[in-house]
Design a protein around this motif. Sequence first.
Motif, PDB file in Angstrom:
ATOM      1  N   LEU A 139     -21.131   0.001  44.381  1.00 25.85           N
ATOM      2  CA  LEU A 139     -19.865   1.083  44.537  1.00 25.85           C
ATOM      3  C   LEU A 139     -19.993   2.166  43.686  1.00 25.85           C
ATOM      4  O   LEU A 139     -20.082   2.236  42.469  1.00 25.85           O
ATOM      5  CB  LEU A 139     -18.486   0.299  44.629  1.00 25.85           C
ATOM      6  N   GLY A 140     -20.062   3.383  44.404  1.00 20.68           N
ATOM      7  CA  GLY A 140     -20.003   4.601  43.795  1.00 20.68           C
ATOM      8  C   GLY A 140     -18.447   5.043  43.818  1.00 20.68           C
ATOM      9  O   GLY A 140     -17.439   4.562  44.576  1.00 20.68           O
ATOM     10  N   GLY A 141     -18.061   6.262  43.260  1.00 21.84           N
ATOM     11  CA  GLY A 141     -16.723   6.806  43.293  1.00 21.84           C
ATOM     12  C   GLY A 141     -15.565   5.726  42.555  1.00 21.84           C
ATOM     13  O   GLY A 141     -14.492   5.845  42.787  1.00 21.84           O
ATOM     14  N   VAL A 142     -16.146   4.941  41.743  1.00 22.71           N
ATOM     15  CA  VAL A 142     -15.296   4.052  41.250  1.00 22.71           C
ATOM     16  C   VAL A 142     -14.886   4.716  39.578  1.00 22.71           C
ATOM     17  O   VAL A 142     -15.528   5.461  38.987  1.00 22.71           O
ATOM     18  CB  VAL A 142     -15.799   2.932  40.637  1.00 22.71           C
ATOM     19  N   ASP A 143     -13.583   4.617  39.325  1.00 22.73           N
ATOM     20  CA  ASP A 143     -12.749   5.051  37.910  1.00 22.73           C
ATOM     21  C   ASP A 143     -13.315   4.158  36.853  1.00 22.73           C
ATOM     22  O   ASP A 143     -12.795   3.070  36.447  1.00 22.73           O
ATOM     23  CB  ASP A 143     -11.489   5.202  38.018  1.00 22.73           C
ATOM     24  N   THR A 144     -14.632   4.162  36.401  1.00 18.83           N
ATOM     25  CA  THR A 144     -15.220   3.165  35.411  1.00 18.83           C
ATOM     26  C   THR A 144     -14.501   3.378  34.153  1.00 18.83           C
ATOM     27  O   THR A 144     -14.572   2.171  33.553  1.00 18.83           O
ATOM     28  CB  THR A 144     -16.793   3.420  35.156  1.00 18.83           C
ATOM     29  N   ASP A 145     -13.973   4.332  33.765  1.00 21.32           N
ATOM     30  CA  ASP A 145     -13.157   4.504  32.584  1.00 21.32           C
ATOM     31  C   ASP A 145     -11.993   3.421  32.645  1.00 21.32           C
ATOM     32  O   ASP A 145     -11.655   2.946  31.378  1.00 21.32           O
ATOM     33  CB  ASP A 145     -12.797   5.960  32.273  1.00 21.32           C
ATOM     34  N   ALA A 146     -11.421   3.130  33.534  1.00 15.26           N
ATOM     35  CA  ALA A 146     -10.284   2.461  33.734  1.00 15.26           C
ATOM     36  C   ALA A 146     -10.623   0.864  33.463  1.00 15.26           C
ATOM     37  O   ALA A 146      -9.879  -0.050  33.443  1.00 15.26           O
ATOM     38  CB  ALA A 146      -9.359   2.590  34.906  1.00 15.26           C
ATOM     39  N   LEU A 147     -12.077   0.631  33.741  1.00 14.78           N
ATOM     40  CA  LEU A 147     -12.411  -0.674  34.002  1.00 14.78           C
ATOM     41  C   LEU A 147     -13.121  -1.023  32.703  1.00 14.78           C
ATOM     42  O   LEU A 147     -14.015  -2.047  32.898  1.00 14.78           O
ATOM     43  CB  LEU A 147     -13.187  -1.212  35.209  1.00 14.78           C
ATOM     44  N   LYS A 148     -13.335  -0.318  31.665  1.00 10.49           N
ATOM     45  CA  LYS A 148     -14.066  -0.343  30.491  1.00 10.49           C
ATOM     46  C   LYS A 148     -14.023  -1.739  29.891  1.00 10.49           C
ATOM     47  O   LYS A 148     -14.987  -2.165  29.150  1.00 10.49           O
ATOM     48  CB  LYS A 148     -14.016   0.828  29.352  1.00 10.49           C
ATOM     49  N   ASP A 149     -13.055  -2.567  29.663  1.00 10.41           N
ATOM     50  CA  ASP A 149     -12.964  -3.821  29.240  1.00 10.41           C
ATOM     51  C   ASP A 149     -13.828  -4.881  29.874  1.00 10.41           C
ATOM     52  O   ASP A 149     -14.057  -5.832  29.272  1.00 10.41           O
ATOM     53  CB  ASP A 149     -11.220  -4.250  29.388  1.00 10.41           C
ATOM     54  N   LEU A 150     -14.081  -4.603  31.424  1.00  8.99           N
ATOM     55  CA  LEU A 150     -14.945  -5.522  32.152  1.00  8.99           C
ATOM     56  C   LEU A 150     -16.470  -5.060  31.702  1.00  8.99           C
ATOM     57  O   LEU A 150     -17.323  -6.057  32.133  1.00  8.99           O
ATOM     58  CB  LEU A 150     -14.656  -5.114  33.602  1.00  8.99           C
TER      59      LEU A 150
END
Length: 422
Positions: free
Chosen positions: A179-190
Amino acid sequence: MQVIDSYDVIVCGGGPSGIIAAIAAARNGAKTLLIERYGFVGGMASSALVTPISIFKKKKKLIIDGIPFELMKRISALNGADISLDSGNVPIDDEMFKLAAQQLLLESGVTLLYHTYFSDCVVTDGKVSHVIVQNKAGRVAYECKAAIDCTGDADLVRAAGFETTKETKLQPASLWFQLGGVDTDALKDLFADAVDEKMPISSEIRGRLSELNQKGEMPIFGGPWISRHFRDGIVTINLLRESTDASSPEQFTRTECSLRENLFKVINIMRENFSAFKDCWLLKSGTQAGVRETYRIIGMYKMTADDVLNPKQFKDTIAKGTHVIDIHKPDSIEQDCISLKQEYNIPYGVLVPVNSENLITAGRCVCADNSAFGSIRVMATCMAMGQAAGTAASIYVQKHCSMSNMDTELLVKKLTEQGAII
């Protein structure tokens, strides 16, 4: 039937094990042909988008080296892999995997034959003498002195008349997607490294998806395991799963159709339920669903759960493994996992069908019981077995000892000289 050419070694299947098997055979002096149905190599790592490649280390110590890790280093040099993780997992960019693997194959002198399906074989005096393929040129044959089955489904083994087995309850197939367009900063723990060989999972995301699944609004899923891509805003997701038998074309077709329908339902669910995904869009889905198991050979040695949990010393050890015993359930969102205290040894006999003269295997069709298979099937281990199979095939060509009566002392010596960890 037209015979196009003759080779010392023919490898059927250009997945992780087939890539390494072909390189090993060629580097050991065998004229080698690699047959692959797609227009690129990589198998589950590329056509199914499976990442990370697991696992190369145990307790931060490298236990799979040689050609498999050389390939990881080549991908890393292209900025398409992270080989630094203590867990031994290697996240990859599937496009860089395709390129790096193709480069190593061609540099090693392997002849590639893309867009070609294995179709059948000719057995002469107990040996596979010809591999028959189907492509745009029609139905044609290639002569060989030795053959390696890296199809994943033991296609060549079965065509040659050797016995195989298949579990009555198979692990599910999974359709990976990016997926593109994802807020990857918000998922950094993953995106942290695995802890105790367990990849991070968001309890919030899993919990909400479980609720929706219980309501009948979300299909059966696994994880979800969400991995960061090599560019911001992009993630790779292992979530979709479905019970199937991938060796049945009719059943697997229904599964592929079902999974692709569910893919778009799931993307909408992700947008509607999780802020990090509210603006996401589908970048790519697997060319095919990822397959965990179908047929396995009846080999000279059967790897067992005890071999994995209580490692044994084999005189003919040709590789090591260390992945958890990981068995995904086809009819629920759960899986069974058993962690290992240490790496284990894999003997040569798991690669060889009983009474085989010139045919050997590598990859997920090797001989193992259900529990051992839950560990040995992963890609890094399959690559290590591929190096052994390719090297054994070259020894067969040079010394004419049968696969069932291999000079394993010489095999182990050659593998060690090539950087494999035995």
